[in-house]
Structure formats: C-alpha cells, structure tokens
Design a protein around this motif. Structure first.
Motif, PDB file in Angstrom:
ATOM      1  N   VAL A 289       0.826  -1.207   0.000  1.00 49.77           N
ATOM      2  CA  VAL A 289       0.000   0.000   0.000  1.00 49.77           C
ATOM      3  C   VAL A 289       0.862   1.261   0.000  1.00 49.77           C
ATOM      4  O   VAL A 289       0.370   2.350  -0.288  1.00 49.77           O
ATOM      5  N   MET A 290       2.160   1.117   0.280  1.00 50.58           N
ATOM      6  CA  MET A 290       3.003   2.291   0.391  1.00 50.58           C
ATOM      7  C   MET A 290       4.480   1.900   0.324  1.00 50.58           C
ATOM      8  O   MET A 290       4.882   0.878   0.868  1.00 50.58           O
TER       9      MET A 290
ATOM     10  N   GLU B  65       2.719   5.621  -3.648  1.00 50.02           N
ATOM     11  CA  GLU B  65       1.552   4.766  -3.424  1.00 50.02           C
ATOM     12  C   GLU B  65       1.043   4.269  -4.777  1.00 50.02           C
ATOM     13  O   GLU B  65       1.184   4.960  -5.778  1.00 50.02           O
ATOM     14  N   PRO B  66       0.440   3.063  -4.798  1.00 46.62           N
ATOM     15  CA  PRO B  66      -0.021   2.524  -6.079  1.00 46.62           C
ATOM     16  C   PRO B  66      -1.261   3.253  -6.597  1.00 46.62           C
ATOM     17  O   PRO B  66      -2.170   3.547  -5.823  1.00 46.62           O
TER      18      PRO B  66
ATOM     19  N   LEU C  39       4.333   9.062  -6.970  1.00 47.53           N
ATOM     20  CA  LEU C  39       4.880   9.859  -5.871  1.00 47.53           C
ATOM     21  C   LEU C  39       3.758  10.700  -5.276  1.00 47.53           C
ATOM     22  O   LEU C  39       3.174  11.550  -5.960  1.00 47.53           O
ATOM     23  N   THR C  40       3.436  10.449  -4.003  1.00 48.29           N
ATOM     24  CA  THR C  40       2.336  11.188  -3.364  1.00 48.29           C
ATOM     25  C   THR C  40       2.821  12.174  -2.300  1.00 48.29           C
ATOM     26  O   THR C  40       2.102  13.106  -1.958  1.00 48.29           O
TER      27      THR C  40
ATOM     28  N   ILE D 203       3.794  11.583 -10.964  1.00 42.51           N
ATOM     29  CA  ILE D 203       3.682  12.440  -9.783  1.00 42.51           C
ATOM     30  C   ILE D 203       2.204  12.702  -9.522  1.00 42.51           C
ATOM     31  O   ILE D 203       1.468  13.063 -10.451  1.00 42.51           O
ATOM     32  N   ASP D 204       1.773  12.532  -8.296  1.00 46.21           N
ATOM     33  CA  ASP D 204       0.370  12.761  -7.959  1.00 46.21           C
ATOM     34  C   ASP D 204       0.012  14.234  -8.151  1.00 46.21           C
ATOM     35  O   ASP D 204       0.800  15.128  -7.820  1.00 46.21           O
ATOM     36  N   ALA D 205      -1.176  14.480  -8.713  1.00 48.50           N
ATOM     37  CA  ALA D 205      -1.629  15.857  -8.945  1.00 48.50           C
ATOM     38  C   ALA D 205      -1.720  16.622  -7.629  1.00 48.50           C
ATOM     39  O   ALA D 205      -1.516  17.828  -7.577  1.00 48.50           O
ATOM     40  N   ASP D 206      -1.994  15.883  -6.575  1.00 46.61           N
ATOM     41  CA  ASP D 206      -2.142  16.499  -5.251  1.00 46.61           C
ATOM     42  C   ASP D 206      -0.933  16.158  -4.370  1.00 46.61           C
ATOM     43  O   ASP D 206      -1.075  15.638  -3.267  1.00 46.61           O
ATOM     44  N   LEU D 207       0.255  16.430  -4.905  1.00 47.05           N
ATOM     45  CA  LEU D 207       1.496  16.079  -4.193  1.00 47.05           C
ATOM     46  C   LEU D 207       1.592  16.843  -2.871  1.00 47.05           C
ATOM     47  O   LEU D 207       1.442  18.064  -2.841  1.00 47.05           O
TER      48      LEU D 207
END
Lengths: 284, 262
Positions: B184-185, B194-195, B204-205, B226-230
């Motif tokens: 999960v991480m 995170e997946p 990348l979160t 890269i997560d939009a909400d990094l």
C-alpha cells in the motif's frame, strides 16, 4: 539410542564425503563447533542444507567442503555478504558451488515433510516469483478437493542433521530453550543426528519451559561448551556481534581467509583450543 | 537542508513508523523496517504487536536487533514459536495484518528483488536471497516497503522477482491468487509512493521536507508519475526525533565490542 561421544568421534562416525548434511540453528544455537570439526577432518563433496547459511557455511565453503548448497537466505546477519560463498558461487574459488535456492517458507515446509515421513511438502507460495525458473524442484500440484493450484517441493531428508542445544542428560535426552528454528524438524527428518550441548547434566525436563527431544531419535550427544559461538545459547552466553563484524574482514580476501583458517582451525585440535587461541589473539 | 534539524534517514524512519496503526499486528523485516516498527511502538502505537520471523510473537526489544533472531527478541516476546509454525500457521494461515519489508530493488509495481543483480547463473551482485519475504508479501493483509531512493534501487526491470507486489499491474496480483491488498506504500528517504488504484503503478504522493520533485525523478529508474495532489510529509516532531535518537544510541551502545562472557 544416543551415545555420549566426543565431537571428533561423532563427526568421524557419521559424516562421510558426498553426504547431504544439515547444520541448523536460526541465529540462536548455531552448531559452529560441529562445522569446524567437519573442516578439521577434511570431509568434502558435501551437499550442505541450511535455511540461513552464515559464518559456519562461509567457512566450510571456503575450505572446499561443499559441492552444493540448499538454502533460503545466505548472508552475514546485520553485516553484509558472505565473501567465501559469493567467491565460490561467482568465481568457483576454491571450486564450483551449485545452489538450490528457496525461501524460508519452502525450507520450513520441506523439513516438516521430512520429519513427517512424506516425500513432498505442499504449500501456498512462490506464485509470481522467479524461483521456479531457476529451481527444477519447485513444481505445482492440484488440490484433489478444491482444485486449487499449490506448490510442491521435495521433502528434506538429510543423511546427517546436526544441531546445538543447551543441555542433555546422561541418557542423551536433549533440552533446548529460546528460539528453536527448525532444529526439532531437522533432527526428526535426518537419518542420523548429532547434537552438541553446552553441558551434560543429571536430569532434563520441560518444567522450566523449553523443549526436550527424546534420546531415541538422537545418535550422538557431544558436550561442547560455547559450541554455538559466535552465535548464542540463551541462558549461557550472548551473541558475539563483534566477531560477526570481524569476519567480514577476515573472509574478504581468499588468501587471508586460508591463512586464518590454517592458524585457528586446522592447527587447533578441538573447539576449546580454537576459542583459547581466539582469546589470545584478541578476536574475542 | 542545513536549516532542518533532522536528516532524511530519520525522516524516512519516522514517516514509515507513522504508517503503522496503533493496534497493528506487524511482521517486521530486519534493518529499516525494524527501526520504523520499533519507533512506532515507542510513539503512537504502544500496543502494536511486533513479530519477527525467528519465531518471536509480540516482542518488545529495548534495542534494535542486529540479526533476526537476537536474544533480545526472544527474551522480550510474549511467545516464542518454531519457524515452521511461524510460516505455516501465522503467515500462510493469514494471521498477520501488516508485512513490513525492506528491499534491495523495487520496480514500478512494487515487486521486490533481494536475490540477484544480473543473470542468475553469472551474477553481477549475488544478494542474500529471500528469507521469509515472499510469503510475507503474498499473505499479509497489507504490505509496507521501505528502502533508500536511488536509480540502482528503483529500476525499470528486475532481474529476479523475489517477492511479488502488484506483479504486472492492474489485476494481475489478484489473478495470481495472492492474498491481501499488496504493497500500500513505499517509504523512501526522499518521499512516499503509493499505487495508482487502477494501474497499480507507484505514484509519488509525498515529498519529504527540503526534497525536490527533480531529485526523486533523478533517483528513479523509470519515468515516475507524480500525484496531482502532491503533499509534503510532515516533519518529524521533537518527540519522534528524541525517541528515535535514543533508540539508535541504545542500540549503538549494545553493539559496542563485546567478549565471550564466562
């Protein structure tokens, strides 16, 4: 039935060239003295079995005792690589070592199957991993009741199983306490068994905890104080972490390793003389 | 970085420790996972049950063990069981909530290699091998992975899959019949991955304080999403840092050169 012997006698009697030999002990109670005695007697062409080959198998491999190793984790715990194992496997020094590699679950199941008199171990593991690509002994079997695909591997049935324990009584019943790894399974899976112990006492029992292995499944008991060093024997002495760290340097270069083994192992008559020499040389 | 009062190794351990629930039942790998799991027990998870593969159930070591079977683990355990019992009943039997693993290498689907770099029969680097990790990865209800971030560790293609994460992505883990949610991480010294819920590719979160996205991209061997909400990982608290440094100091002292006790 068990007889009390010296370690030298027991190894000479039971361990022969070409045999499959398991020296077990999971961090705790590793039968180091017995491994060094196999080296002293120059017994070669062995298939060595052990879940966690560490210093003792590094020494045996470096001294040319092994042609093959069956294992599931090979390293110097908390320190790094086994240099002699890697040199044998990667560069055939002193000669080629072949391996049969597993994970702990597989090895634990294979010993249990051996102890239970079964030809194979069945478990739910290895799916999606690369193990079966490199180990022809990993096969698949279908559950006749549910149709579920499971993993099958051959049982481990060593010719000789060797463990270290805290105590034995004069009849050769063995008592061990603390982390017990796969020692009981190793004894019960092997054709012959040798147990080195810290001391021989009048009476062993499970009153204070621990586990007694009855004498009719043990061939030889050998009183060998500190016989697990540099691993530990709960209630007797602690793990000698510093020796594990020093081993990294001693074993890195093959010539230095050979010289060290000559000085401390081949030129000492037994384990107590070995320990005395290590103390004199300030290794411990 | 010089303005921060902690280093990234400490940030990694603290961030990893926070991912364990207060009532977790955690199967602990040696090294980085062990440091994080014990820090969790000393901070927010006083009642966490820590399990090591040597057979120690609910152990409370005062110092970090050097090996997986140190006496400190068995002396402080609620129960000590055999290794076959551990793998057959407790792991394969599905009695463990969180598996906490280290790794030499991971790929984008959080599969782990701790076996070999290069060809199996002619390795560039022969690593120790699996130990218990494959069954931990396949049979715990969820898996946490922690390792240092570098191009050598985060690779496009593993030479050997030792432990399965999300296999080839999508539903392929489930199709293999593996239990649990999988990894999960992945917590590193640069951030947290995170997946993705559909593709299962690592994203990348979180970035640790003072780390740039470019740093993480440079240290990753595949084009990292890269997560939009990094987010930025919250810095270690004074208490977390104090307890981690105390734990490390106690551990160092315990490993000071020792002799044969007689």
């Amino acid at each position: 039935m068990t007889t009390i012997k010296t370690l030298k006698e027991a190894i000479a009697l039971y361990v022969k060239p070409g045999m499959t030999v398991a020296l077990e002990g999971f961090t705790h109670l590793i039968p180091n003295a017995a491994g060094l005695e196999i080296i002293r007697q120059g017994i070669k062409n062995l298939t060595l079995v052990r879940m966690t080959p560490d210093l003792i198998y590094d020494q045996m491999i470096g001294m040319g005792c092994a042609d093959r190793m069956i294992f599931s984790w090979g390293g110097n715990p908390g320190v790094g690589s086994l240099h002699r194992f890697r040199d044998a496997y990667e560069n055939a020094t002193p000669h080629k070592l072949t391996i049969e590699e597993h994970d702990h679950a597989a090895m634990a199941n294979a010993y249990t199957a051996g102890a239970a008199g079964l030809p194979l171990a069945v478990f739910d593991g290895y799916n999606g991993t690369s193990y079966a690509d490199h180990n022809a002994n990993i096969r698949s079997i279908t559950c006749p009741f549910t149709g579920k695909e499971l993993t099958a591997i051959p049982a481990l049935r060593p010719d000789v199983g060797i463990i270290h324990a805290q105590r034995a009584d004069r009849d050769g019943n063995v008592w061990l306490d603390g982390i017990s790894g796969v020692q009981k399974e190793t004894v019960l899976a092997s054709t012959h068994t040798i147990v080195t112990v810290e001391e021989i006492v009048d009476h062993v029992s499970e009153d204070q905890g621990g586990c007694v292995i009855p004498n009719w499944v043990i061939d030889a008991v050998c009183e060998t104080p500190y016989g697990a060093f540099p691993s530990y024997a709960s209630g007797y002495y602690e793990r000698n972490n510093s020796f594990y760290m020093q081993w990294d340097e001693i074993s890195r270069d093959y010539d230095r390793f050979l010289h060290w083994m000559q000085t401390f192992v081949l030129e000492t008559k037994d384990f107590s003389e070995y320990l005395e020499k290590l103390r004199e040389a300030k290794y411990v | 970085m010089s303005s921060l009062n902690f280093n990234l190794q400490e940030m990694m351990t603290v961030a990893a420790s926070r991912m364990l629930a207060a009532d977790d039942v955690c199967f602990v790998g040696i090294g980085l996972p062990s440091a994080a799991a014990n820090l969790a027990r000393l901070t927010h998870a006083e009642n966490i049950k820590l399990i090591y593969e040597s057979g120690t159930l609910d152990t409370k070591p005062k110092t970090l063990p050097l090996s997986i079977g140190d006496g400190e683990l068995s002396d402080t355990a609620l129960s000590v069981i055999s290794v076959p019992e551990m793998f057959r009943y407790w792991l394969q039997g599905g009695k463990i909530r969180t598996g906490f693993l280290g790794a030499a290498q991971v790929d984008r689907f959080a599969n782990i290699n701790t076996t070999v770099i290069g060809p199996y029969d002619a390795p560039k680097v022969r690593l120790p091998g699996a130990g218990g990790a494959p069954l931990i990865a396949s049979h715990c209800q969820r898996v946490l992975i922690t390792l240092r971030h570098s191009k050598r560790a985060f690779v496009e293609q593993l030479d050997f899959i030792t432990s399965v994460g999300f296999y080839e992505g999508g539903n392929s883990r489930e199709e293999l019949g593996l239990r649990g949610q999988g990894p999960v991480m992945v917590i590193t010294d640069l951030g947290i991955l995170e997946p993705d819920p559909i593709s299962r590719e690592l994203v990348l979160t979180h970035l640790h304080p003072g780390v740039s996205v470019e740093q993480v991209i440079t240290a990753t061997g595949w084009p990292l999403k890269i997560d939009a909400d990094l987010k930025t990982t919250p810095a270690p608290t004074a208490e977390e840092l104090y307890l981690l440094r105390e734990l490390n100091a106690r551990t160092q002292e315990a490993y000071a050169p020792d002799g044969l006790s007689t």
